[in-house]
Design a protein around this motif. Structure first.
Motif, short mmCIF file in Angstrom:
data_model
loop_
_atom_site.label_atom_id
_atom_site.label_comp_id
_atom_site.label_asym_id
_atom_site.label_seq_id
_atom_site.Cartn_x
_atom_site.Cartn_y
_atom_site.Cartn_z
N TRP A 107 0.85 -1.19 0.00
CA TRP A 107 0.00 0.00 0.00
C TRP A 107 0.88 1.24 0.00
O TRP A 107 1.72 1.42 0.88
N SER A 108 0.71 2.09 -1.00
CA SER A 108 1.34 3.40 -1.05
C SER A 108 0.33 4.42 -0.57
O SER A 108 -0.58 4.80 -1.31
N ALA A 109 0.47 4.87 0.68
CA ALA A 109 -0.49 5.80 1.29
C ALA A 109 0.00 7.22 1.08
O ALA A 109 1.12 7.56 1.46
N GLY A 110 -0.85 8.06 0.49
CA GLY A 110 -0.42 9.41 0.12
C GLY A 110 0.40 9.37 -1.14
O GLY A 110 1.51 9.90 -1.22
N LEU A 163 -1.77 -1.24 -3.94
CA LEU A 163 -2.85 -0.28 -3.75
C LEU A 163 -2.22 1.08 -3.48
O LEU A 163 -1.27 1.19 -2.70
N ALA A 164 -2.74 2.12 -4.12
CA ALA A 164 -2.23 3.47 -3.92
C ALA A 164 -3.40 4.40 -3.61
O ALA A 164 -4.41 4.37 -4.33
N THR A 165 -3.28 5.19 -2.56
CA THR A 165 -4.39 6.06 -2.15
C THR A 165 -3.89 7.48 -1.96
O THR A 165 -2.72 7.72 -1.63
N ASP A 166 -4.81 8.43 -2.12
CA ASP A 166 -4.48 9.83 -1.88
C ASP A 166 -5.76 10.59 -1.58
O ASP A 166 -6.87 10.13 -1.88
N ILE A 167 -5.60 11.79 -1.02
CA ILE A 167 -6.74 12.62 -0.66
C ILE A 167 -7.17 13.54 -1.81
O ILE A 167 -8.23 14.14 -1.77
N SER A 168 -6.30 13.65 -2.83
CA SER A 168 -6.60 14.53 -3.96
C SER A 168 -7.11 13.70 -5.14
O SER A 168 -6.36 12.91 -5.72
N ARG A 169 -8.36 13.92 -5.51
CA ARG A 169 -8.90 13.21 -6.68
C ARG A 169 -8.24 13.67 -7.97
O ARG A 169 -8.10 12.90 -8.92
N ASP A 170 -7.84 14.93 -8.00
CA ASP A 170 -7.13 15.42 -9.18
C ASP A 170 -5.79 14.70 -9.34
O ASP A 170 -5.42 14.30 -10.45
N ALA A 171 -5.08 14.51 -8.24
CA ALA A 171 -3.81 13.78 -8.29
C ALA A 171 -4.03 12.33 -8.72
O ALA A 171 -3.26 11.78 -9.50
#
Length: 470
Positions: A109-112, A138-146
């Motif tokens: 998991w790549s968080a951020g 799995l990769a997650t972020d808070i920016s949908r644009d990113a």
């Protein structure tokens, strides 16, 4: 018709809301910068009244996303911090391969993840190591644009600046009109998903946030407030599989006070491990710090790294007694520190370094010898070694403003402007909260007010440079 911009009170309320929802730590000295960014984002929209902005953040997801992009830092590139990837390649992957069936899958998991460079770097590394068919990333972020940009996997040359040889672009990308498109096979190996780490996420097979063998959460926690960091530390622990690893950035706050991690300090950052079974031991080649350590130790007394009045070698008792050993004690450590300074003052850098390392071997959590070691490395032009010593020191005691300041200067000399800016920001925050005339530990009589002003000058200069670059 363009309506009036929100009032200062409206902006402040919006910033407070964003901090609460994102769990962000926005120091007072950054609020002016954030205000400018918010004003820039909303200028073309206009305002109905001072409370319009806060209302929009609750009801207009597009506005919320726009401001998230403005106040969060998405600075990243392929194979950023090569030491971290070497650690994964040479230590973590071999460890994960032990004690499991051949070809068993691993979950990462790549968080951020920002725009995806870290997650795709992992995919490339895993293919090079023969793990491509085994790994689920799995990769997650808070920016949908990113996340939208990450899924597209098209990057400019700046995202490949860590590829000094040019082999990365040639082997894994297709060039198109000056941009680089990642090969489709890597895009298919990474799943991107929106996640706010400040939210109440929990381990869940449905969401894929469970039994992770490796979690990368690098250069994310430095932006979170203390309460959010504490909550995230426990949730990340809960998401790890037994024996799983968590890798944070060198500047990220320590997590082991908040969850029962086994901890390893490395030059690449801090490694945490979840060990649930009593008979499962840490790897022999890594040095695990004790879990029960005193974080509330008093600050070291103020001292110079090298003082003009340091004693000569003849004035300093031998570090060992008649039997070649000595009893531990404060007096002995003071003798050690005086010896290190005296050796350095006489230009005997190598001997001073050996003396400092010997003290650290005997007392691993000692503060001043690590600071002296970093000073010696900088004086000798060994910037990377100085950065490593300072980051290890700040893991032991994150409240040392002098260490943050020296780290900022070392990173500035290295050309890592974003990390240097964070170090100066930390220096200012720690110094500004102390009485102005209070002497800062580890300095030669420098006051908190002087250090705060020096850090702010460096921060402002870096901010101007970064804005010009943008």
């Amino acid at each position: 018709m363009i309506r009036s911009l929100p009032s200062s009170a409206g902006i402040d309320s919006a910033i407070d809301y964003l901090q609460d929802r994102l769990g962000l730590l926005i120091p007072p000295d950054r609020r002016a910068e954030i205000e400018k960014r918010i004003q820039r984002t909303i200028a073309i929209r206009g305002m109905a009244d001072p409370d319009w902005l806060l209302h929009a953040l609750h009801t207009d997801e597009a506005m919320f996303e726009a401001l998230v992009n403005e106040i969060t830092v998405g600075e990243t590139y392929f194979f950023r911090d090569p030491a971290s990837f070497e650690l994964i390649q040479k230590t973590i992957l071999p460890d994960l391969d032990r004690g499991r069936p051949a070809g068993a899958p691993i979950h990462i998991w790549s968080a951020g993840c920002a725009t995806g460079e870290e997650a795709y770097s992992l995919a490339i590394l895993l293919e090079e190591e023969g793990w491509a068919e085994r790994a689920h990333i799995l990769a997650t972020d808070i920016s949908r644009d990113a996340l939208h940009k990450a899924r597209a996997a098209v990057y400019g040359p700046w995202a490949l600046r860590g590829d000094g040889s040019g082999q990365l672009a040639d082997r894994y990308f297709m060039k198109d009109a000056g941009r680089f498109r990642l090969a489709d096979r890597f895009r298919s190996r990474v799943s991107f998903r929106y996640l706010n780490l400040a939210s109440e996420f929990r381990p869940s097979p449905k969401d894929g946030l469970t039994r992770m063998d490796l979690i990368l959460c690098r250069n994310v926690l430095i932006y979170l407030d203390a309460a959010t960091t504490q909550a995230v530390a426990r949730r990340l622990f809960d998401c790890l599989a037994d024996g799983g690893w968590l890798l944070t950035g060198p500047s990220d706050p320590p997590l082991w006070p908040y969850a029962p991690y086994k901890t390893v300090i490395t030059a690449a950052g801090v490694l945490y491990r979840r060990i649930d079974q009593a008979d499962l031991q840490p790897m022999a080649e890594t040095k695990i710090l004790p879990k029960v350590l005193d974080h509330a130790r008093p600050a070291a007394p103020p001292r110079a790294a090298f003082r003009p009045d340091a004693p000569q070698l003849a004035d300093i008792p031998s570090p060992s007694g008649p039997t070649g050993r000595r009893k531990p004690g404060a007096n002995n450590q003071n003798i050690d520190l005086a010896l290190i300074r005296a050796l350095a003052d006489q230009g005997k850098i190598s001997a001073a370094q050996q003396a400092a390392e010997e003290v650290i071997r005997r007392v691993p959590l000692s503060v001043e010898p690590r600071y002296l070691l970093a000073t010696l490395a900088l004086a000798d032009g060994r910037t990377e070694e100085a950065i490593t010593s300072l980051r290890q020191l700040l893991y032991i005691n994150p409240s040392l403003a002098a260490a943050h300041m020296m780290l900022g200067m070392a990173l500035l000399g290295k050309g890592d402007l974003m990390a240097a800016r964070r170090a100066f920001e930390n220096t200012f925050a720690l110094s500004a909260e102390r009485p102005e005339q209070e002497i800062v530990p580890l300095t030669d009589g420098e006051t908190a007010g002087d250090l705060a002003r020096a850090a702010k000058r460096q921060f402002d200069q870096l901010l101007s440079s970064l804005e010009e670059a943008i």
